[in-house]
Design a protein around this motif. Structure first.
Motif, short mmCIF file in Angstrom:
data_model
loop_
_atom_site.label_atom_id
_atom_site.label_comp_id
_atom_site.label_asym_id
_atom_site.label_seq_id
_atom_site.Cartn_x
_atom_site.Cartn_y
_atom_site.Cartn_z
N ARG A 1 0.83 -1.21 0.00
CA ARG A 1 0.00 0.00 0.00
C ARG A 1 0.86 1.27 0.00
O ARG A 1 0.54 2.24 -0.68
CB ARG A 1 -0.93 0.01 1.22
CG ARG A 1 -2.15 -0.88 1.09
CD ARG A 1 -3.18 -0.55 2.17
NE ARG A 1 -2.64 -0.72 3.51
CZ ARG A 1 -2.71 -1.85 4.20
NH1 ARG A 1 -3.28 -2.93 3.67
NH2 ARG A 1 -2.21 -1.93 5.43
N TRP A 2 1.97 1.23 0.76
CA TRP A 2 2.83 2.41 0.81
C TRP A 2 3.43 2.70 -0.57
O TRP A 2 3.43 3.85 -1.03
CB TRP A 2 3.96 2.24 1.83
CG TRP A 2 4.75 3.49 2.02
CD1 TRP A 2 4.54 4.46 2.96
CD2 TRP A 2 5.84 3.95 1.21
NE1 TRP A 2 5.43 5.49 2.79
CE2 TRP A 2 6.24 5.22 1.73
CE3 TRP A 2 6.51 3.43 0.12
CZ2 TRP A 2 7.29 5.94 1.17
CZ3 TRP A 2 7.55 4.17 -0.45
CH2 TRP A 2 7.95 5.40 0.08
N ILE A 3 3.95 1.66 -1.23
CA ILE A 3 4.55 1.84 -2.55
C ILE A 3 3.49 2.31 -3.55
O ILE A 3 3.74 3.21 -4.37
CB ILE A 3 5.22 0.54 -3.04
CG1 ILE A 3 6.31 0.10 -2.06
CG2 ILE A 3 5.82 0.73 -4.43
CD1 ILE A 3 6.84 -1.30 -2.32
N LYS A 4 2.30 1.73 -3.47
CA LYS A 4 1.22 2.11 -4.38
C LYS A 4 0.84 3.58 -4.20
O LYS A 4 0.67 4.32 -5.17
CB LYS A 4 0.00 1.22 -4.13
CG LYS A 4 -1.15 1.45 -5.08
CD LYS A 4 -2.29 0.47 -4.81
CE LYS A 4 -3.44 0.68 -5.78
NZ LYS A 4 -4.55 -0.28 -5.51
N ALA A 5 0.75 4.02 -2.94
CA ALA A 5 0.40 5.42 -2.66
C ALA A 5 1.50 6.37 -3.12
O ALA A 5 1.23 7.44 -3.69
CB ALA A 5 0.14 5.60 -1.16
N PHE A 6 2.76 5.98 -2.89
CA PHE A 6 3.89 6.81 -3.33
C PHE A 6 3.89 6.93 -4.86
O PHE A 6 4.09 8.02 -5.40
CB PHE A 6 5.20 6.21 -2.84
CG PHE A 6 6.42 6.96 -3.32
CD1 PHE A 6 6.87 8.08 -2.64
CD2 PHE A 6 7.10 6.55 -4.47
CE1 PHE A 6 7.97 8.79 -3.09
CE2 PHE A 6 8.20 7.24 -4.93
CZ PHE A 6 8.65 8.36 -4.23
N ALA A 7 3.66 5.80 -5.55
CA ALA A 7 3.65 5.82 -7.01
C ALA A 7 2.53 6.72 -7.52
O ALA A 7 2.74 7.50 -8.48
CB ALA A 7 3.48 4.40 -7.54
N ALA A 8 1.36 6.64 -6.90
CA ALA A 8 0.23 7.48 -7.33
C ALA A 8 0.56 8.96 -7.12
O ALA A 8 0.25 9.81 -7.98
CB ALA A 8 -1.02 7.10 -6.55
N GLN B 1 3.45 10.27 -7.27
CA GLN B 1 4.45 10.66 -8.26
C GLN B 1 3.95 10.48 -9.70
O GLN B 1 4.71 10.73 -10.64
CB GLN B 1 5.72 9.80 -8.07
CG GLN B 1 6.39 9.97 -6.72
CD GLN B 1 7.02 11.33 -6.55
OE1 GLN B 1 7.57 11.89 -7.49
NE2 GLN B 1 6.94 11.88 -5.34
N HIS B 2 2.70 10.01 -9.84
CA HIS B 2 2.10 9.78 -11.17
C HIS B 2 2.91 8.75 -11.97
O HIS B 2 3.19 8.92 -13.16
CB HIS B 2 1.98 11.10 -11.96
CG HIS B 2 1.24 12.16 -11.22
ND1 HIS B 2 -0.13 12.13 -11.00
CD2 HIS B 2 1.69 13.30 -10.61
CE1 HIS B 2 -0.49 13.19 -10.31
NE2 HIS B 2 0.58 13.92 -10.05
N VAL B 3 3.27 7.68 -11.27
CA VAL B 3 4.01 6.57 -11.88
C VAL B 3 3.18 5.30 -11.74
O VAL B 3 2.60 5.05 -10.67
CB VAL B 3 5.39 6.37 -11.19
CG1 VAL B 3 6.10 5.14 -11.74
CG2 VAL B 3 6.25 7.61 -11.37
N GLU B 4 3.11 4.50 -12.78
CA GLU B 4 2.39 3.23 -12.69
C GLU B 4 3.15 2.27 -11.77
O GLU B 4 4.38 2.24 -11.76
CB GLU B 4 2.26 2.60 -14.08
CG GLU B 4 1.34 3.34 -15.03
CD GLU B 4 1.19 2.60 -16.35
OE1 GLU B 4 0.43 1.63 -16.40
OE2 GLU B 4 1.86 3.01 -17.32
N TYR B 5 2.39 1.48 -11.00
CA TYR B 5 3.00 0.50 -10.10
C TYR B 5 2.26 -0.82 -10.20
O TYR B 5 1.02 -0.86 -10.13
CB TYR B 5 2.97 0.99 -8.65
CG TYR B 5 3.37 -0.07 -7.64
CD1 TYR B 5 4.62 -0.69 -7.72
CD2 TYR B 5 2.51 -0.46 -6.62
CE1 TYR B 5 4.99 -1.67 -6.81
CE2 TYR B 5 2.87 -1.42 -5.70
CZ TYR B 5 4.12 -2.03 -5.80
OH TYR B 5 4.48 -3.01 -4.89
N TYR B 6 3.03 -1.92 -10.31
CA TYR B 6 2.45 -3.25 -10.40
C TYR B 6 3.16 -4.16 -9.41
O TYR B 6 4.37 -4.34 -9.47
CB TYR B 6 2.58 -3.79 -11.83
CG TYR B 6 1.95 -2.88 -12.85
CD1 TYR B 6 0.56 -2.76 -12.93
CD2 TYR B 6 2.74 -2.10 -13.69
CE1 TYR B 6 -0.02 -1.89 -13.84
CE2 TYR B 6 2.16 -1.23 -14.60
CZ TYR B 6 0.78 -1.13 -14.68
OH TYR B 6 0.20 -0.27 -15.57
#
Length: 432
Positions: free
Chosen positions: A273-280, A282-287
């Motif tokens: 969740r932390w990585i997903k929120a950080f990516a969002a 920064q406007h970067v896709e995360y999988y």
């Protein structure tokens, strides 16, 4: 005239010092089994050709097969992941790749929860990269930008770094190891690992490593958001800004771990969740490929070298999902929202056997199961083999294995679970 002679003497003196230093390094520094030496040599050899780059720690180094990636992406790919690579190293490698490869289109950055907890500028993860970077300017930029002043000598100069045991080494054996294959940067195998090509390193089965999902739990670090290193986050932000400035598409992903390892982290979903929120942000896709449906990516125990690194078979499966048909639709519909949700779909699963040393002769084990699996009526058969393969006498006290004599250090363990119908699961090859 006198000044010219003095200058000539200084130049000759410095040249002699450099020659002596290089000679000492060649005879006393053993890097014959350094996989990053081959990776960064190939990285330099592919200069100007790389179109898709994979970067991160060893989970992507062993998780992405570049030969298959070339096929799936239809581009020239390269895997510049290295052991324990921290996010400062990732940033400087991306910077080097962008500068030297004008056709670079995409960077896939493996964001590992464990790396977020590490310190930037650590000596060995840094030296693994800087020892073999072809650009001296990039090497100095990395060291001066990331490493504390008192450790810079250790990073830049292997003789200083290895000074404590440097004179216990055998120069003759080191020189023998630097043979034609070494000088030609030919691939090699070492300690159950094999260098393939373009940065891909795979696991190979050896008598000492037969897999089987029996693992020590002491090496699994529980993820806590408050322990995230702010400097690691800063370098992640710098990489995002760099790619945005250079108009390179950046994709975050997390390479797959075994279910055993994910359960050992205990709160993996908080990391995801932390990585997903950080990516969002920064406007970067995360999988997060630990959340992939099992019908899409079904990794079996034999697909893992250990609890957090893939074998070649696992790397093939993962690379085909990473670069396959789902990529064109942003992997739509193949992910669960959380690992807990994924686990609820598991039926009658054994994730592995966790072992923990209580003392030298006593080892406790626990079978990790899906929620619907109770393990009623199971029986356990345990075999402990000595260093020469001889069976050792053991006594069972519930779920504790007791050696009659000696310690578990260097021993091989096989634990077989049986019910009335036969073998349910077999875990083997724990070497504490």
């Amino acid at each position: 005239m006198g000044r010219i002679k003095l200058l000539a003497k200084v130049i000759v003196f410095v040249a002699i010092l450099i020659f002596i230093w290089n000679l000492l390094c060649y005879t006393l520094v053993d890097d014959t089994k350094a996989f990053s030496r081959l990776t960064l040599h190939d990285f330099s050899e592919n200069e100007g050709k790389i179109e898709v780059l994979f970067v991160g720690p060893s989970t992507s180094m062993m998780g992405i097969d570049t030969e298959i990636a070339d096929e799936c992406f239809g581009e020239n790919t390269f895997n510049v992941s290295t052991t324990s690579q921290t996010l400062d190293g990732t940033y400087y490698l991306c910077k080097e790749a962008i500068e030297k490869n004008p056709n670079l289109k995409q960077i896939y950055l493996n964001v590992s929860p464990g790396i977020l907890l590490r310190n930037v500028g650590e000596v060995m993860p840094t030296a693994i990269i800087t020892d073999y970077l072809s650009s001296n300017m990039r090497r100095l930029e990395y060291v001066w930008g990331s490493v504390e002043p008192e450790y810079r000598g250790n990073v830049l100069f292997p003789l200083i770094r290895d000074r404590e045991d440097i004179f216990t080494r055998n120069p003759v054996e080191i020189i023998k190891g630097k043979d034609k294959a070494y000088r030609n940067y030919e691939p090699f195998s070492h300690r159950g690992l094999e260098y393939k090509e373009k940065g891909f390193v795979t696991g190979v089965r050896t008598p000492e490593n037969q897999g089987g999902h029996v693992y020590r739990t002491e090496g699994i670090e529980e993820f806590r958001e408050e322990n995230i290193n702010e400097e690691e986050v800063r370098y992640l932000e710098k990489t995002v800004a760099l790619c945005r400035e250079e108009e390179i598409e950046l994709i975050f992903f997390t390479a797959p771990y075994s279910d055993f390892y994910l359960q050992g982290i205990k709160n993996y979903d908080s990391a995801s969740r932390w990585i997903k929120a950080f990516a969002a942000e920064q406007h970067v896709e995360y999988y997060d490929f630990n959340l992939v449906r099992r019908d899409i990516l079904n990794l079996l125990p034999e697909d893992f070298l250990n609890m957090d690194h893939l074998m070649e078979s696992g790397a093939e499966k993962f690379t085909r999902v990473l670069g396959g048909e789902y990529r064109s639709t942003s992997y739509e519909g193949i992910f669960y929202d959380s690992y807990q949700e994924k686990m609820k779909e598991d039926k009658q699963c054994i994730y592995g056997i966790a072992c923990r040393l209580l003392e030298a002769r006593r080892l406790e084990f626990e079978v990790l199961l899906s929620d619907d699996y109770k393990g009623d009526g199971w029986q356990y058969s345990v075999e402990v083999l000595g260093t020469e393969g001889e069976p050792l006498e053991t006594v069972m006290e519930g779920n504790v294995i007791c050696l009659s004599q000696g310690s578990f250090k260097g021993k091989r363990i096989s634990i077989t679970i049986m019910d009335g119908q036969g073998v349910v699961f077999q875990g083997r090859e724990l070497v504490p």
